[in-house]
Design an enzyme around this catalytic site. Structure first.
Site, PDB file in Angstrom:
ATOM      1  N   VAL A 445      39.542  51.981  37.425  1.00 56.98           N
ATOM      2  CA  VAL A 445      38.186  51.216  37.938  1.00 56.98           C
ATOM      3  C   VAL A 445      37.337  51.481  36.768  1.00 56.98           C
ATOM      4  O   VAL A 445      37.212  52.340  35.990  1.00 56.98           O
ATOM      5  CB  VAL A 445      37.653  52.138  38.967  1.00 56.98           C
ATOM      6  CG1 VAL A 445      36.279  51.580  39.501  1.00 56.98           C
ATOM      7  CG2 VAL A 445      38.599  52.311  40.170  1.00 56.98           C
ATOM      8  N   SER A 446      36.697  50.126  36.592  1.00 59.29           N
ATOM      9  CA  SER A 446      36.100  50.079  35.177  1.00 59.29           C
ATOM     10  C   SER A 446      34.917  50.900  35.100  1.00 59.29           C
ATOM     11  O   SER A 446      34.628  51.441  34.063  1.00 59.29           O
ATOM     12  CB  SER A 446      35.802  48.381  35.097  1.00 59.29           C
ATOM     13  OG  SER A 446      34.718  47.980  36.309  1.00 59.29           O
ATOM     14  N   ASP A 447      34.058  50.773  36.117  1.00 58.73           N
ATOM     15  CA  ASP A 447      32.944  51.680  36.029  1.00 58.73           C
ATOM     16  C   ASP A 447      33.195  53.010  35.998  1.00 58.73           C
ATOM     17  O   ASP A 447      32.582  53.854  35.456  1.00 58.73           O
ATOM     18  CB  ASP A 447      31.591  51.299  37.034  1.00 58.73           C
ATOM     19  CG  ASP A 447      32.129  51.148  38.553  1.00 58.73           C
ATOM     20  OD1 ASP A 447      33.392  51.357  38.754  1.00 58.73           O
ATOM     21  OD2 ASP A 447      31.373  50.764  39.291  1.00 58.73           O
ATOM     22  N   THR A 448      34.006  53.509  36.659  1.00 62.81           N
ATOM     23  CA  THR A 448      34.274  55.064  36.842  1.00 62.81           C
ATOM     24  C   THR A 448      34.950  55.552  35.493  1.00 62.81           C
ATOM     25  O   THR A 448      34.525  56.677  34.832  1.00 62.81           O
ATOM     26  CB  THR A 448      35.446  55.348  37.988  1.00 62.81           C
ATOM     27  OG1 THR A 448      35.139  55.076  39.275  1.00 62.81           O
ATOM     28  CG2 THR A 448      35.733  56.997  37.975  1.00 62.81           C
ATOM     29  N   GLU A 451      31.957  55.525  33.182  1.00 67.20           N
ATOM     30  CA  GLU A 451      30.916  56.764  33.594  1.00 67.20           C
ATOM     31  C   GLU A 451      31.713  58.166  33.073  1.00 67.20           C
ATOM     32  O   GLU A 451      30.921  59.104  32.492  1.00 67.20           O
ATOM     33  CB  GLU A 451      30.708  56.827  34.742  1.00 67.20           C
ATOM     34  CG  GLU A 451      29.809  55.634  35.548  1.00 67.20           C
ATOM     35  CD  GLU A 451      28.636  55.361  34.850  1.00 67.20           C
ATOM     36  OE1 GLU A 451      28.041  56.212  34.083  1.00 67.20           O
ATOM     37  OE2 GLU A 451      27.972  54.151  35.018  1.00 67.20           O
TER      38      GLU A 451
END
Length: 722
Positions: A445-448, A451
């Site tokens: 997952v790109s944003d996980t 982050e």
């Protein structure tokens, strides 16, 4: 009229087990078990039971409030280093699981039956007695028919007063024949609807060459993995043999006798509350061709056999590549049913799936629900680490062990290998990534990933924190992110955009929007920008030109995605407030702030124009559905934090506007350091809301700490009382 007593199993008997992030609830059946496995404070918190924690000294300054919040939240950290929480909201998840249990003859323990009944009755609409798509939505056929069926399977009598009212609401909406596609599918599986009412899902689509514009590999990963087992089950036309219960349900779900219903005529009928994304004329024509020409005349037995075989092979690979955790709670029971059909009962695949279903179940004070994934472990844990660092609390020795455990968890959860048959499975690369929940689930997952990468870099900068994740592994994460940029400059969620938005003309789900393909998302793009900007500070030389080019395109996308009124539409949180926070953080990371950028000034003006008289912000989930900012009736702690964080990243100069919001956060803080649960926080596919209850602890820590860092932690007046 039959009045059934609502049974409540003793909540003191439930225990949460966390095995390297895998979270399952267990019920202690005997006093011996109770004594052998004592209930923890964490268990009691999630069950809504009283906690044996003292009241903390009232906060006088924002940093006092942030410290109190971290003191409370640190008590909820699980042994592997992560946090757990309910991830509920959608009301269509439990029905798929319970129907699958029923048709596969999986025993349902009494304590699960009781707690699911409690939850569904707790979430029944207080006026019309129906259920909606999600816990705050209006009653629909999807929600009402499916959850009515669940309660009947679990033993609730049809003449129980609440069931009579629910049935009345269902009939008012036109009965089950007016359900959306997914409802009709599950009812056909159960044997209480004819397959003639279900629009076709031919697995032959999986045989299409990859160059075909509508080939399934181009679809959004969730749509792909849901359609896959659905198509296999549809091809088999599996229906559970009729029982006394399903005979009764056939009488209860429709507004006319079952055998008088013209099921083929109802393939495209749907009640207005369910019809968020009406089927296109193109899709209706395609369905007509499949039903009237393809299936009866062209769909040969050899082709069916070949398509079924390939579809099940893809299901098998999904199971093996996730250790049967699967992508999510919709395709998990579908894969279980497919394995039951193909492999038979009591086989390895069926038993593995039956065990894994418990990963999605969650027990709260209201009962048992089904989470929207197998958790939010990596996501929430990464945000907590960032919040503590940005609040400048990380160097305090009180939180050292907490942060070391966070780093140990992120170290354990980074994905270190590719899946087998990756290209045949249409999977994106994943070595170096972090999944939203756990490493076992294993989807990039790109944003996980962004982050988590930020959290690791921030933590490993702190003196005394061990360097658990090598620079090479950080580079692996960067390498993954650099593969995920789309031609627009933006970033999607799980993989690159593979198909055209025109694919939405083939959206058959009806209850969701923007579901067929991946899309660029401001939140995903901003996360990548902030992660790559931070990594450049950490290692300026690694792939310098590639990162610079990626950042240039991503920032351009963020600028272009801004609306004329200064806002960004959020797709994963509610809504403009959520996206605005991330956008302003990302622009600040590349040097754009209030004093240097007119677009940042417009964004700040938009947020400030929504501030309520009490100093807070509150945005309704209706913003997600309509695309127009809609005020919530009340200010919300979480959304107030999002607005404040955005304004402070933007270096908005007026302290007074920000302090009004800080004052609201401090007024609402509870004596033990937390905050009460308010309105739902998250969203997916525009129309379904989902809960992120840990946000009410994480984002206040960050907002309060950022205020103290910027303005010197002054005593804030006017925070006494609620």
């Amino acid at each position: 009229m039959i009045i059934q007593e609502q049974r409540v199993h003793d909540l003191d008997r439930w225990r949460l087990l966390d095995e390297r992030g895998r979270q399952t609830w267990h019920y202690m059946k005997s006093e011996k078990e109770v004594q052998a496995w004592p209930q923890t404070l964490i268990d009691r918190h999630h069950l809504g039971l009283e906690l044996d924690l003292p009241d903390l000294p009232p906060a006088k300054t924002p940093l006092d409030a942030a410290t109190n919040a971290l003191s409370f939240f640190s008590h909820l950290q699980l042994p592997p280093g992560n946090w757990a929480c309910e991830y509920g909201g959608p009301m269509f998840l439990l029905p798929g699981l319970v129907i699958t249990w029923y048709v596969t003859e999986t025993p349902i323990p009494e304590h699960i039956k009781t707690e699911v009944q409690r939850y569904l009755f707790a979430r029944q609409h207080p006026q019309d007695a129906g259920w909606g798509l999600h816990i705050e939505g209006e009653s629909s056929v999807f929600g009402t028919a499916m959850n009515y069926v669940v309660l009947r399977i679990l033993g609730v009598d049809a003449e129980e007063p609440r069931m009579i009212k629910a049935r009345g609401k269902l009939h008012q909406l036109g009965g089950a024949a007016n359900g959306p596609h997914w409802a009709k599918f599950w009812l056909a599986v159960l044997g209480v609807m004819e397959w003639d009412a279900v629009n076709p899902m031919p697995p032959e689509l999986w045989l299409l060459p990859d160059w075909v514009p509508i080939a399934p590999w181009r679809w959004w990963v969730h749509m792909r993995q849901i359609f896959l087992p659905m198509s296999y089950i549809w091809s088999k036309k599996f229906s559970y043999p009729l029982t006394e219960l399903t005979k009764e349900l056939r009488d209860e779900l429709y507004v006319q006798p079952y055998y008088t219903v013209n099921f083929p005529a109802h393939r495209n009928t749907i009640s207005p509350p369910d019809d968020y994304h009406p089927k296109s004329l193109l899709l209706i024509v395609i369905y007509w061709i499949i039903v009237n020409i393809w299936s009866p005349y062209l769909r040969s037995r050899s082709l069916i056999k070949r398509a079924d075989r390939w579809a099940f092979q893809l299901i098998r690979w999904e199971d093996e590549n996730t250790d049967y955790a699967t992508l999510g709670p919709v395709n998990a029971p579908l894969n279980l049913l497919a394995c039951y059909i193909e492999d038979g009962p009591d086989t390895y695949s069926v038993k593995q799936h039956q065990d894994r279903m418990h990963d999605f179940l969650w027990v709260s004070n209201e009962g048992m629900l089904m989470n929207g994934t197998n958790g939010v472990q990596t996501w929430d844990t990464s945000f907590l680490a960032q919040a503590v660092v940005e609040a400048e609390l990380a160097s305090d020795p009180r939180w050292r062990s907490t942060l070391v455990k966070v780093l140990e968890f992120l170290d354990d959860q980074q994905i270190k290998e590719e899946v087998q048959n990756r290209e045949l499975c249409y999977r994106h690369r994943r070595k170096g990534a972090w999944a939203f929940s756990t490493r076992e689930q294993g989807y990039t997952v790109s944003d996980t990933t962004s982050e988590a990468l930020k959290a690791v870099i921030m933590l490993q900068r702190i003196p005394g924190i061990p360097q658990l994740i090598s620079n090479e592994r950080l580079k692996d994460a960067v390498d993954i992110l650099l593969t995920m940029q789309n031609p627009s400059g933006g970033f999607a969620s799980y993989e690159n955009v593979r198909g055209s938005e025109y694919m939405e003309y083939l959206n058959a789900a009806e209850v969701f929007g923007r579901i067929m393909v991946e899309y660029d998302y401001p939140e995903c793009t901003t996360a990548v920008v902030t992660a790559l900007s931070l990594f450049q500070e950490h290692d300026p030389s690694y792939r310098k030109a590639d990162i610079a080019k990626t950042l240039h395109g991503a920032v351009k996308y963020i600028r272009d995605a801004q609306r004329p009124d200064g806002s960004w539409y959020g797709s994963w949180g509610i809504c403009f407030t959520y996206a605005g926070m991330f956008a302003l953080e990302s622009l600040a990371s590349v040097g754009e702030t209030y004093t240097t950028s007119s677009r940042v000034q417009r964004a700040c003006a938009f947020l400030l124009g929504k501030q309520k008289p009490d100093g807070g912000w509150g945005e309704s989930y209706k913003s997600c559905e309509t695309g127009i900012y809609t005020q919530h009736e009340h200010s919300q702690v979480v959304q107030t934090c999002w607005a404040l964080i955005g304004l402070m990243h933007a270096e908005y100069p007026d302290r007074g506007d920000i302090e009004r919001g800080i004052r609201l956060l401090m007024r609402r803080q509870l004596p033990q350091g937390g905050w009460a649960q308010e309105a739902i926080e998250g969203v997916f596919n525009k129309n379904c809301m989902i809960s992120y209850p840990n946000y009410k602890y994480i984002f206040p820590i960050k907002a309060l700490g950022m205020f103290a860092k910027r303005f010197g932690d002054p005593v804030v007046n006017g925070v006494g009382g609620g």
